[in-house]
Design a protein around this motif. Sequence first.
Motif, PDB file in Angstrom:
ATOM      1  N   HIS A  18       1.989   1.612  10.034  1.00 19.42           N
ATOM      2  CA  HIS A  18       0.735   1.784   9.306  1.00 19.42           C
ATOM      3  C   HIS A  18      -0.109   0.535   9.545  1.00 19.42           C
ATOM      4  O   HIS A  18       0.387  -0.590   9.378  1.00 19.42           O
ATOM      5  CB  HIS A  18       1.008   1.966   7.809  1.00 19.42           C
ATOM      6  N   LEU A  20      -2.414  -1.011   7.855  1.00 22.50           N
ATOM      7  CA  LEU A  20      -2.528  -1.941   6.733  1.00 22.50           C
ATOM      8  C   LEU A  20      -1.227  -2.716   6.533  1.00 22.50           C
ATOM      9  O   LEU A  20      -1.251  -3.920   6.235  1.00 22.50           O
ATOM     10  CB  LEU A  20      -2.918  -1.206   5.446  1.00 22.50           C
ATOM     11  N   ARG A  21      -0.090  -2.071   6.756  1.00 26.66           N
ATOM     12  CA  ARG A  21       1.188  -2.782   6.631  1.00 26.66           C
ATOM     13  C   ARG A  21       1.304  -3.852   7.713  1.00 26.66           C
ATOM     14  O   ARG A  21       1.783  -4.962   7.446  1.00 26.66           O
ATOM     15  CB  ARG A  21       2.358  -1.805   6.674  1.00 26.66           C
ATOM     16  N   SER A  48      -4.039   0.065  -2.895  1.00 25.98           N
ATOM     17  CA  SER A  48      -3.549   0.306  -1.534  1.00 25.98           C
ATOM     18  C   SER A  48      -2.623  -0.802  -1.044  1.00 25.98           C
ATOM     19  O   SER A  48      -1.596  -0.521  -0.421  1.00 25.98           O
ATOM     20  CB  SER A  48      -4.708   0.519  -0.557  1.00 25.98           C
ATOM     21  N   VAL A  49      -2.969  -2.056  -1.326  1.00 30.41           N
ATOM     22  CA  VAL A  49      -2.119  -3.166  -0.896  1.00 30.41           C
ATOM     23  C   VAL A  49      -0.776  -3.101  -1.614  1.00 30.41           C
ATOM     24  O   VAL A  49       0.277  -3.251  -0.984  1.00 30.41           O
ATOM     25  CB  VAL A  49      -2.814  -4.523  -1.131  1.00 30.41           C
ATOM     26  N   GLN A  51       0.693  -0.468  -2.824  1.00 35.95           N
ATOM     27  CA  GLN A  51       1.454   0.675  -2.299  1.00 35.95           C
ATOM     28  C   GLN A  51       2.119   0.316  -0.968  1.00 35.95           C
ATOM     29  O   GLN A  51       3.292   0.641  -0.747  1.00 35.95           O
ATOM     30  CB  GLN A  51       0.540   1.887  -2.105  1.00 35.95           C
ATOM     31  N   GLN A  52       1.377  -0.347  -0.109  1.00 27.81           N
ATOM     32  CA  GLN A  52       1.943  -0.699   1.202  1.00 27.81           C
ATOM     33  C   GLN A  52       3.015  -1.775   1.060  1.00 27.81           C
ATOM     34  O   GLN A  52       4.019  -1.746   1.769  1.00 27.81           O
ATOM     35  CB  GLN A  52       0.833  -1.139   2.163  1.00 27.81           C
ATOM     36  N   VAL A  55       6.223  -0.082   0.130  1.00 29.39           N
ATOM     37  CA  VAL A  55       6.910   0.512   1.290  1.00 29.39           C
ATOM     38  C   VAL A  55       7.673  -0.579   2.042  1.00 29.39           C
ATOM     39  O   VAL A  55       8.854  -0.420   2.374  1.00 29.39           O
ATOM     40  CB  VAL A  55       5.916   1.229   2.232  1.00 29.39           C
ATOM     41  N   LEU A  56       6.992  -1.690   2.311  1.00 28.91           N
ATOM     42  CA  LEU A  56       7.635  -2.786   3.043  1.00 28.91           C
ATOM     43  C   LEU A  56       8.820  -3.359   2.268  1.00 28.91           C
ATOM     44  O   LEU A  56       9.846  -3.699   2.850  1.00 28.91           O
ATOM     45  CB  LEU A  56       6.610  -3.892   3.330  1.00 28.91           C
TER      46      LEU A  56
END
Length: 111
Positions: A18, A20-21, A48-49, A51-52, A55-56
């Motif tokens: 992604h 952004l990631r 959004s930050v 959320q990413q 995930v990381l």
Amino acid sequence: MYPDIQHFKAEFFKALAHPLRIKILEILCEGDKTVNEIQSILGTEGSSVSQQLAVLRGKNVVYGVKDGTSVIYSLRDPMIKDLLQVAKQIFNNHLVNSISMLKNMKNQESS
């Protein structure tokens, strides 16, 4: 190669899949940051930050340490910086090859 290693690699690269990631990881390559600092650097607002980062964090690419009301994020492995640099070099190689191919095509058309 063992299936477990292949599975790990696939999951790891999914975590990177992604834009952004990737940008967040590039920012963290420069040093540890809070969500607010990352948002400020990116010029983004909202979740959004976060959320990413979740995930990381879920894929063990980054980790967070609570500091008062903030969480400071860090790369889990400093070699991620090397990985991103290699990815950039691969991209540049493909770009150079594409430019070279386009020049050759242009030269052939004008001949």
